[in-house]
Each structure stands twice: as structure tokens, then as C-alpha cells.
Write a protein that holds these residues in place. Structure first.
Motif, PDB file in Angstrom:
ATOM      1  N   ARG A  33       0.869  -1.184   0.000  1.00 13.32           N
ATOM      2  CA  ARG A  33       0.000   0.000   0.000  1.00 13.32           C
ATOM      3  C   ARG A  33       0.901   1.228   0.000  1.00 13.32           C
ATOM      4  O   ARG A  33       2.064   1.152   0.415  1.00 13.32           O
ATOM      5  CB  ARG A  33      -0.916   0.053   1.258  1.00 13.32           C
ATOM      6  N   THR A  50      -3.387   4.556  -1.147  1.00 13.36           N
ATOM      7  CA  THR A  50      -3.830   3.850  -2.353  1.00 13.36           C
ATOM      8  C   THR A  50      -2.999   2.588  -2.556  1.00 13.36           C
ATOM      9  O   THR A  50      -2.229   2.195  -1.663  1.00 13.36           O
ATOM     10  CB  THR A  50      -3.809   4.758  -3.599  1.00 13.36           C
ATOM     11  N   HIS A 300     -10.802   4.594  -4.862  1.00 12.90           N
ATOM     12  CA  HIS A 300      -9.481   4.326  -5.445  1.00 12.90           C
ATOM     13  C   HIS A 300      -9.599   4.089  -6.953  1.00 12.90           C
ATOM     14  O   HIS A 300      -8.655   4.289  -7.687  1.00 12.90           O
ATOM     15  CB  HIS A 300      -8.849   3.078  -4.818  1.00 12.90           C
ATOM     16  N   SER A 326     -14.191  -2.974  -2.035  1.00  9.39           N
ATOM     17  CA  SER A 326     -12.957  -2.818  -1.258  1.00  9.39           C
ATOM     18  C   SER A 326     -11.936  -3.856  -1.678  1.00  9.39           C
ATOM     19  O   SER A 326     -12.262  -5.009  -1.916  1.00  9.39           O
ATOM     20  CB  SER A 326     -13.286  -2.997   0.230  1.00  9.39           C
ATOM     21  N   HIS A 329      -6.997  -2.778   2.401  1.00 10.72           N
ATOM     22  CA  HIS A 329      -6.706  -1.364   2.674  1.00 10.72           C
ATOM     23  C   HIS A 329      -6.511  -1.144   4.164  1.00 10.72           C
ATOM     24  O   HIS A 329      -6.849  -2.000   4.995  1.00 10.72           O
ATOM     25  CB  HIS A 329      -7.829  -0.470   2.143  1.00 10.72           C
ATOM     26  N   SER A 333      -7.929   4.612   4.365  1.00  9.28           N
ATOM     27  CA  SER A 333      -8.951   4.455   3.318  1.00  9.28           C
ATOM     28  C   SER A 333     -10.317   4.100   3.901  1.00  9.28           C
ATOM     29  O   SER A 333     -11.338   4.560   3.402  1.00  9.28           O
ATOM     30  CB  SER A 333      -8.520   3.417   2.281  1.00  9.28           C
TER      31      SER A 333
END
Ligand SMILES: O=C([O-])C(=O)C[C@H](O)[C@@H](O)C(=O)[O-]
Ligand SMILES: [Mg+2]
Length: 429
Positions: A33, A50, A300, A326, A329, A333
Motif C-alpha cells: 500500500r 492507495t 481508489h 474494497s 486497505h 482508506s
């Protein structure tokens, strides 16, 4: 107040991930990440998050340079700024992403995923400077808490022998009883009341049996099944006929808008997607052909929180439902998702989140999920604080990696136990 960006700090991290199975393979023990920090002339810092794979870092670095000297309030300029960043053609040869199950990769999709983290970081900084929560900058919340669903995965008890990994305490789930047990733990630990099963792993009749077992164990609770496009149109219709009545929606049963349109024409079960509609350019065909009844937003994918609101407005105009997708994350986020979800009036489905699978975070406190909900923060900005020591620790792990884990590759992770494994061709069943 001086909102000029004077510094941008990019911190790639590797975060522990359990051995979750999907149609491409299995999650690697650590996943990349990227944590983005923008710093203003006043010393205010905003954070965003992100994907951290190399192809995103390659874009984030030049984009960060371009952002310096702009103001954190210049949100409408971000896309044009991103367009100035060149994308290496080898990154976008039209193939489905090797580790993200997010449909065909394009230069725009890569740029939007990078922009999303910077937009969130700018909103966080702007909110802190103005003393306003991010949801207020987005027009204000219409709910005080956002509902999430339990994201059930077939999984192994542990990563393969000899692979360095953190041990999770969820145990194995490889059959209907294991999935029901996992769902029970999700309800005990987090209070979730709706469930999504990640399918496309076992032959469809086994996954149908798991859905039936969930429906029997949790009568009346919303259920979803998502094989990530692994089925043919005929198989999708068979599954829809068998368990459609138990499902809130069936997610990406077949790959691509034409196949989804065929499935939709043959069943009453609503179809959801985070694979065939992931950019504005893909909406027109899918809506015209009535291929999808629910679009899973994901800031994202779509380029940020305000783009997510635009998507939701379009869905409202066309009578299409909105939910939220999703990937793996962190808490940054999850909090960003919660802010934007709180502002979308037509969000009538619980959102997805991988967060319970992440035992590690970069925040000083984990984001609490209680009663299946995350409370919408009302403090300035996002309302999160970075734990500098944890961030440095997870970054150190990324620095120490020999490159094998810096790019998510679920098929490579499965090859550790099955050397002949390649990403299955679709339709798989
Ligand atoms: O809803 C989805 O399609 C996903 O969440 C895709 C993800 O990549 C998930 O399947 C995963 O991480 O294995
Ligand atoms: Mg999906």
C-alpha cells in the motif's frame, strides 16, 4: 492561512495479509500500500492511501512533484495534473490486473487510483486547516454511521510452510461449515449483519452450498456472492436460478458488459459490478444494456471522493443502485470511504471492507467497527492520526523486501503450493 503544498511524502509499506483465496490464486503474506502525505506552507499535513504496487509508485512520484506549489483546495486541477504524467505502455497492455481483480488495466485507471490518494490527502489537509470534517467539505453527511458487510473468504489456516508470514487467528474456511463459522466470528467481533462471499474459488455447486448454509444460519440477512467473473453466462444463470432468491445481489458472475447483459436478461436477481463498470467511460454501454443493477463505487478506482459522489448521482439518475467495493486497505482508506459514504443519499447497501482482515495499520488507533457500522468522524479533516513508528516499521518491511512482494500477484502466491498454477482462463466454469 497558506494552503500551498510545500512537501509531499510518499511511504510505500507492506502490510500483513491472510491467505485469502480468490479465482486468481491466494493473497500473498504481505501486500503493498502507499501512504501519501501532503504538507502545506502552514505545516498542516493531510494523508491519503492507495495501491502500493510499482506501477502506482511510478506515477505517484512525478505526480507528487507536480503538486508542489499548488494549493490543497485545487481539487478540480488534480485530474489534469495527472494527465501530464506519462504511463509506461508495458503497464497497460489491455490485460486484467494480475493481483487486483479489477478488470482490464488502462492508463486512466492507473492515474485515477493515484489521484484518489492525493485528493483524500488534500481534503484531509483542507479540513484540518478549516476546522471542518471531510464530509462537510463534500457537502455534509446524511447519516451518522456507515454500514459495512462481512467480507467472507475461503482461506487456508496459514500461509504455506516456509513462507515468512504473520499468523492470523481466523482458521481455515474451505467448505460451507467453515464459511458459516467465519461469518459467526465476523458477527461476534464486529456485529456485521450482511455477508459477502468471495467466490470463483471452488466449483459453483460448492459455493451454492455455502450460500445455502449461510442463509440457513443467518435467516433474512442480506447475502452476496462474487466469483469475479469466473463463470460462463450459462453457469451464472444456473446459480442465479438456484440461490438467486437468497441473494441481495450477485456480483460480477460473468466477465464484461456483454456477458453481464446476457445474464441480466435471463434473471430477476440484481447484478452488481466492480469489474465491468469502473470508469465513467464504461457506464453508458452498461446502463443502456441494463447489464448491471448495482455499481460498486470505490474511490481508489474512480479518482477520489468527489468522483464517487458524481458516480452516485449518475446511478441515481438512471435508477441503478450504489454499493462500495474494497480491496485490501488500511484505516486511512476505511475512514475516507466512511466520509464519502456518509454523504451519498442513494447508498442503500452495506459497503464492502477488507479492514477486519488487516491486523496491521498505520494509525494510532484502529478504526472501530461496531454493530457492523463505522461512526462518521466529525473532527477536522479525516479524523485520523498516523502512528509514525508503525509507518516506519511497515516501510522498513517494504525496503527490506527483495522485490517479490512489492507487486501483488495472487497467482504467484498459489504457485508456491502448486507449481503448475497459472491464472485461470475465464470463464472458468
Ligand atoms: O469485490 C471484488 O471484486 C474484490 O474485492 C476484489 C478483490 O481483489 C478481492 O477479491 C481480493 O482481494 O481477493
Ligand atoms: Mg467484486
Amino acid at each position: 492561512m497558506n494552503l500551498t503544498v510545500t512537501d509531499v511524502v510518499l511511504t510505500p509499506v507492506l502490510v500483513a495479509d491472510p491467505p485469502l483465496l480468490n479465482t486468481q490464486g491466494v493473497h500473498q503474506p504481505y501486500t503493498p500500500r502507499l501512504v501519501v502525505e501532503v504538507v502545506t506552507a502552514d505545516g498542516t499535513t493531510g494523508v491519503g492511501e492507495t495501491y502500493g504496487d510499482t506501477k502506482y509508485l511510478e506515477l505517484a512520484r512525478p505526480f507528487a512533484e507536480k503538486l508542489k506549489g499548488r494549493r490543497v483546495s485545487e481539487l478540480n486541477a488534480l485530474s489534469a495534473l495527472a494527465d501530464e504524467v506519462a504511463v509506461d505502455a508495458s503497464r497497460v497492455s489491455g490485460q486484467v490486473d494480475v493481483g487486483g481483480l479489477r478488470g482490464v488495466q488502462t492508463a486512466d485507471k492507473l492515474r485515477l487510483s493515484v489521484v484518489s490518494a492525493f485528493e483524500v490527502a488534500c481534503l484531509d489537509a483542507l479540513g484540518k486547516a478549516l476546522g471542518l470534517p471531510v464530509h462537510a467539505l463534500l457537502g455534509g453527511k446524511v447519516r451518522d454511521a456507515v454500514e459495512y458487510s462481512a467480507y467472507l473468504f475461503y482461506k487456508w489456516a496459514r500461509h504455506p510452510e516456509g513462507v515468512p508470514a504473520e499468523q492470523d487467528d481466523w482458521g481455515a474456511a474451505l467448505d460451507p461449515a467453515g464459511i458459516v463459522e467465519q461469518a459467526r466470528r465476523f458477527t461476534e467481533r464486529y456485529g456485521f449483519t450482511s455477508f459477502k462471499l468471495k467466490g470463483g474459488v471452488f466449483p459453483p455447486d460448492e459455493e451454492v452450498a455455502a450460500v445455502r448454509a449461510l442463509a440457513a444460519a443467518f435467516p433474512g440477512h442480506p447475502l452476496r456472492l462474487d466469483p469475479n467473473g469466473a463463470w460462463s453466462v450459462a453457469t451464472s444463470l444456473e446459480v442465479a436460478a438456484e440461490v438467486g432468491g437468497l441473494l441481495e445481489y450477485l456480483e460480477d458472475p460473468a466477465l464484461g458488459t456483454p456477458a453481464m447483459a446476457e445474464v441480466a436478461a435471463g434473471t430477476e436477481v440484481p447484478l452488481a459490478t466492480n469489474m465491468c463498470v469502473t470508469t465513467f467511460a464504461e457506464i453508458e454501454e452498461a446502463f443502456r444494456r441494463d447489464a448491471v443493477q448495482v455499481v460498486l463505487s470505490d474511490h481508489h478506482y474512480w479518482g477520489g471522493l468527489r468522483a464517487t459522489q458524481h458516480l452516485a448521482a449518475l446511478c441515481a439518475a438512471f435508477g441503478v443502485g450504489v454499493s462500495m467495493h474494497s480491496n485490501t486497505h488500511l484505516g486511512i482508506s476505511l475512514t475516507a470511504m466512511t466520509h464519502v459514504a456518509s454523504t451519498v443519499p442513494n447508498l442503500h447497501h452495506a459497503c464492502d471492507t477488507h479492514y477486519p482482515w488487516q491486523s496491521e495499520d498505520v494509525l494510532t488507533a484502529r478504526v472501530p467497527i461496531t454493530g457492523g457500522r463505522v461512526a462518521v468522524p466529525d473532527g477536522p479533516g479525516l479524523g485520523v492520526e498516523l502512528d509514525r513508528e508503525r509507518l516506519a516499521f511497515l516501510h522498513r518491511r517494504w525496503l527490506d523486501d527483495d522485490g517479490r512482494l512489492r507487486d501483488r500477484d495472487d497467482a504467484a502466491a498459489l504457485r508456491v503450493v502448486d507449481p503448475k498454477w497459472v491464472t485461470p482462463a475465464v470463464p472458468r466454469w
